[in-house]
Each structure stands twice: as C-alpha cells, then as structure tokens.
Scaffold this active site. Structure first.
Site, PDB file in Angstrom:
ATOM      1  N   CYS A  19       2.222  -3.579   1.771  1.00  0.00           N
ATOM      2  CA  CYS A  19       2.823  -4.599   0.913  1.00  0.00           C
ATOM      3  C   CYS A  19       3.904  -3.968   0.022  1.00  0.00           C
ATOM      4  O   CYS A  19       4.906  -3.471   0.531  1.00  0.00           O
ATOM      5  CB  CYS A  19       1.740  -5.309   0.102  1.00  0.00           C
ATOM      6  SG  CYS A  19       2.322  -6.830  -0.701  1.00  0.00           S
TER       7      CYS A  19
ATOM      8  N   GLU B 285      -6.268  -5.001   5.086  1.00  0.00           N
ATOM      9  CA  GLU B 285      -7.627  -5.004   4.518  1.00  0.00           C
ATOM     10  C   GLU B 285      -8.134  -6.417   4.259  1.00  0.00           C
ATOM     11  O   GLU B 285      -9.327  -6.620   4.007  1.00  0.00           O
ATOM     12  CB  GLU B 285      -7.645  -4.178   3.220  1.00  0.00           C
ATOM     13  CG  GLU B 285      -7.049  -4.831   2.002  1.00  0.00           C
ATOM     14  CD  GLU B 285      -5.530  -4.770   1.919  1.00  0.00           C
ATOM     15  OE1 GLU B 285      -4.983  -5.186   0.882  1.00  0.00           O
ATOM     16  OE2 GLU B 285      -4.872  -4.303   2.882  1.00  0.00           O
TER      17      GLU B 285
ATOM     18  N   HIS C 104      -1.423  -7.537   4.473  1.00  0.00           N
ATOM     19  CA  HIS C 104      -2.581  -6.798   3.970  1.00  0.00           C
ATOM     20  C   HIS C 104      -3.610  -6.648   5.098  1.00  0.00           C
ATOM     21  O   HIS C 104      -4.392  -7.563   5.337  1.00  0.00           O
ATOM     22  CB  HIS C 104      -3.214  -7.551   2.796  1.00  0.00           C
ATOM     23  CG  HIS C 104      -2.397  -7.512   1.550  1.00  0.00           C
ATOM     24  ND1 HIS C 104      -2.487  -6.482   0.634  1.00  0.00           N
ATOM     25  CD2 HIS C 104      -1.458  -8.363   1.069  1.00  0.00           C
ATOM     26  CE1 HIS C 104      -1.655  -6.707  -0.351  1.00  0.00           C
ATOM     27  NE2 HIS C 104      -1.009  -7.832  -0.114  1.00  0.00           N
TER      28      HIS C 104
END
Length: 203
Positions: A77, A177, A175
């Site tokens: 990001c 994650e 992202h």
C-alpha cells in the site's frame, strides 16, 4: 528464515504479523538497521499520509537503508507508493526505487477506492498459483500509473499499477493480509522467493 516488518510508525503492522503467523512465520517488528539488513525477507508496510510517513522514515534514517537492501523486499500500500519517485500526496519525494510518480485519482471516481477489485495481467512469480482477475482488498486515493515496472494492473476509472517489481523489490497497492486465500498465497509466494531475481518476472 528471518522475516522483518519495518516498524516506522506508519504501517498496518499487526494484521500483517497475524497473516504471517497463519503461515507459520513469526516476523520481527523493528526499525533497527542491522536487523533489517540481516533479514531473509523484508516487508515495508504503510497506511496513512505520504509526507508524514516519509518524515518518519527520515527521522530514523530508514530512507537511506531501505533502497539499498539486497534481499527480497515487499512494499504494501503506502509502502509501495513510498518506493516510487514522487507522490502528489503532500508533494512528497519518495525513495526513488520505482521509476514512476504516484498521482491522485480524478474526481470522476469515488475517492478513496475502498473494497475489492480485480488484479490482471499478472507477470511475476509473486503471483504463482493466483488466478487472473482475482479480487484483492484496497483502500487508497492515490495510484501508480502503468509503467515498465508494472507486474499487475487494476481498473478504477483507468488502468493503474496494482503491483510493481524492479530487481529484488516488489510492491503491491492492495493489502494481501486482508485479501483472503489469494492474498495469503501472495504472501506465501513472497516468502518463497530467492534472492536470485533473474527469472522471476514473466513477460
């Protein structure tokens, strides 16, 4: 394997740490240059505003350290955006690793882009076992235009770089994650990368 997450006060660090834990990896959170340089892999996260994040990097001296790393590095990001030449956000000079300037989305689309979007034109081993048009989670108002270092693109009013690669540096706008199974696969692929990057871009 020693995995370091760069801790400079501008990252969504805990969610990345938890995602790595699910893969059986215990990452080290640190701003210590020696620990960062000795890591097998380095994750450079970022959430927030570009100019203040760059100020934090400079305060710790990490602005000089990160671009010189030799092991695989993954910017996530804002971390990816800070690896670029410049950002319109706060008129920020970046670390200059990726040869592209980050710009703001036009008023023709809702800003920020929040939610799921597809990644396309996948060109790197970072995307091994990840399908074309897979959905990833994004939150951003600024983007890197398409450039020679683009290894994945997305569409939001226009086509932009959702991932970049140059040498041992990788950057993703999304992202991983927070991107379910496909994001977990990308993190797993990053952990499996070797330092020999000569055959890791698929053109």
């Amino acid at each position: 394997m020693k995995i370091v997450i760069v801790n400079y006060g501008a990252g969504n660090i805990q969610s990345i740490k938890f995602a790595l834990n699910r893969l059986g990896v215990e990452a080290i959170l640190t701003d210590d240059e020696t620990k960062i340089r000795s890591a097998d892999k380095v994750i450079f996260p970022g959430v927030g505003e570009a100019s203040s994040a760059m100020q934090k990097l400079k305060a710790s001296g990490l602005d000089k350290v990160i671009p010189t790393l030799k092991q695989p590095v993954l910017g996530i990001c804002l971390g990816m955006q800070l690896l670029c030449n410049t950002s319109e956000e706060g008129n920020t000079k970046g670390l200059g690793f990726f040869d592209v300037g980050v710009v703001k989305f036009s008023n023709s689309v809702k800003v920020p882009q929040i939610g799921w979007n597809q990644i396309q034109n996948l060109k790197s081993n970072l995307f091994e076992a990840v399908s074309e048009n897979e959905n990833m989670y994004l939150v951003h108002s600024y983007y890197a235009p398409l450039c020679k270092e683009t290894i994945a693109s997305s569409e939001y009013g226009l086509q932009y770089s959702s991932a970049l690669q140059k040498d041992n540096f990788y950057g993703v706008q999304f992202h991983p994650e927070k991107s379910s199974t496909a994001g977990e696969q990308i993190l797993k692929n990053f952990l499996n990368l070797t330092s020999n990057i000569s055959n890791q871009i698929k053109r």
